[in-house]
Write an enzyme that holds these catalytic residues in place. Structure first.
Site, PDB file in Angstrom:
ATOM      1  N   ILE A   1     -11.692  -7.619   6.657  1.00 25.26           N
ATOM      2  CA  ILE A   1     -11.888  -6.503   5.725  1.00 25.26           C
ATOM      3  C   ILE A   1     -12.959  -5.550   6.236  1.00 25.26           C
ATOM      4  CG2 ILE A   1     -13.633  -7.612   4.246  1.00 25.26           C
ATOM      5  CD1 ILE A   1     -10.671  -5.406   3.092  1.00 25.26           C
TER       6      ILE A   1
ATOM      7  N   ARG B   1     -22.183 -14.153  12.706  1.00 24.95           N
ATOM      8  CA  ARG B   1     -22.403 -15.300  13.582  1.00 24.95           C
ATOM      9  C   ARG B   1     -21.699 -15.143  14.927  1.00 24.95           C
ATOM     10  NH1 ARG B   1     -20.578 -20.279  10.006  1.00 24.95           N
ATOM     11  NH2 ARG B   1     -18.986 -18.743   9.478  1.00 24.95           N
TER      12      ARG B   1
ATOM     13  N   LYS C   1     -15.716  -7.417  -3.103  1.00 22.37           N
ATOM     14  CA  LYS C   1     -15.216  -8.170  -4.254  1.00 22.37           C
ATOM     15  C   LYS C   1     -14.788  -9.575  -3.809  1.00 22.37           C
ATOM     16  CE  LYS C   1     -10.688  -8.129  -3.188  1.00 22.37           C
ATOM     17  NZ  LYS C   1      -9.827  -9.310  -3.092  1.00 22.37           N
TER      18      LYS C   1
END
Length: 306
Positions: free
Chosen positions: A12, A35, A88
């Site tokens: 996303i 990471r 979200k």
């Protein structure tokens, strides 16, 4: 320009956030934290703590990690005086969201709990068309292919990952934007794969404060054309929001809409919130999901393997 840090460089973030930030007249990307991933042209850090320690000029952070770890990150960012944009859902639990609202108030920073589907091109025109009309019933069909949209993402099947409610909450965010008053969940059926901790399909029965019934069906096993539709029957005919809210039909006739720009519109809104020194946090879509887990009847289906 508001200097921005982006935390979490998954699908996303790459598909939506990075292009929206690049187009923004209000924000400039100064650093990322992930990471295992990097973004071109900006410093990269392994985690948010390292970013905050080294990038003192960053004024706001966007949190795109899985919801299970977002609360701690948001708390840390706000304690350091940064404004926060939450992907979200805004948290893994309602109490997490309530805690973040209180923390934002104490820190005097902006907290934006984003619901990208509310910024779809057809949502506000639909809301205007519905004003003053009697709504008689609503049906939601939100079906997509989890392998297409969440390939190899194990966190969505873990507790707090929401399962099929990860897309389904988009429909609920539109629903709670379109209709005034409280929407109450009356019944739910949740279907879990035998090897997973989150549902792959769900049926909900809800009711608006004035008594209007709402039925929703979510399914993560759809192949071919994806279905993101909300049909609203009124005393003046039927309205259909399709394509996740980016297409609008009234009595079958397509309505002219601007192009899709959900994420750029959210960044515009985030900039306005910062300028106005206020927050925007609406947990009503997450509350409906939480209610579904509370009262939903559970059944099990075949194991799911990505």
């Amino acid at each position: 320009m508001i200097s921005l840090g982006l935390v979490g460089l998954g699908k996303i973030a790459r598909d939506q956030h990075l292009p929206a930030i690049a187009r923004s007249a209000d924000f400039t990307l100064c650093a990322v934290a992930s990471r295992n991933a990097r973004a071109d042209g900006v410093p990269a850090y392994p985690d948010l703590d390292a970013l905050l320690a080294r990038e003192q000029a960053v004024e706001a952070v966007v949190l795109c990690q899985p919801p299970q770890v977002r609360h701690a990150a948001a708390r840390a960012a706000m304690a350091a005086g940064r404004h926060v944009f939450l992907e979200k859902p805004p948290g893994a639990t309602l109490s997490e969201v309530e805690d973040l609202v209180e923390a934002a108030g104490r820190a005097g920073v902006t907290l934006f709990a984003s619901w990208h589907s509310r910024f779809a091109a057809g949502v506000e025109p639909a809301r205007s068309w519905l004003a003053g009309r009697r709504i008689e019933g609503i049906t939601i069909e939100w079906k997509e292919d989890v392998r297409q949209w969440h390939p190899g993402q194990d966190w969505i099947w873990q507790p707090g990952g929401l399962g099929v409610f990860d897309p389904g909450i988009n429909a609920l965010s539109i629903l709670t934007r379109l209709l005034p008053g409280t929407i109450r969940l009356e019944d739910a059926e949740l279907q879990f794969p035998a090897n997973r901790q989150a549902p792959i399909a769900a049926r909900l029965q809800m009711r608006v404060a004035n008594g209007t019934p709402v039925e929703a069906e979510f399914d993560w096993r759809q192949t071919g054309r994806q279905s993101w539709n909300i049909t609203i029957h009124t005393d003046a005919g039927a309205l259909l929001l399709a394509d996740g809210g980016n297409s609008l039909f009234v009595e079958g006739a397509a309505q002219a809409l601007p192009g899709e720009s959900e994420y750029p519109a959210m960044y515009d809104h985030f900039a306005a919130l910062i300028a106005e020194r206020r927050s925007d946090v609406d947990a009503s879509p997450l509350r409906l999901v939480a209610d579904a887990f509370l009262i939903g009847r559970r059944s099990f289906t075949e194991a799911f393997h990505d």
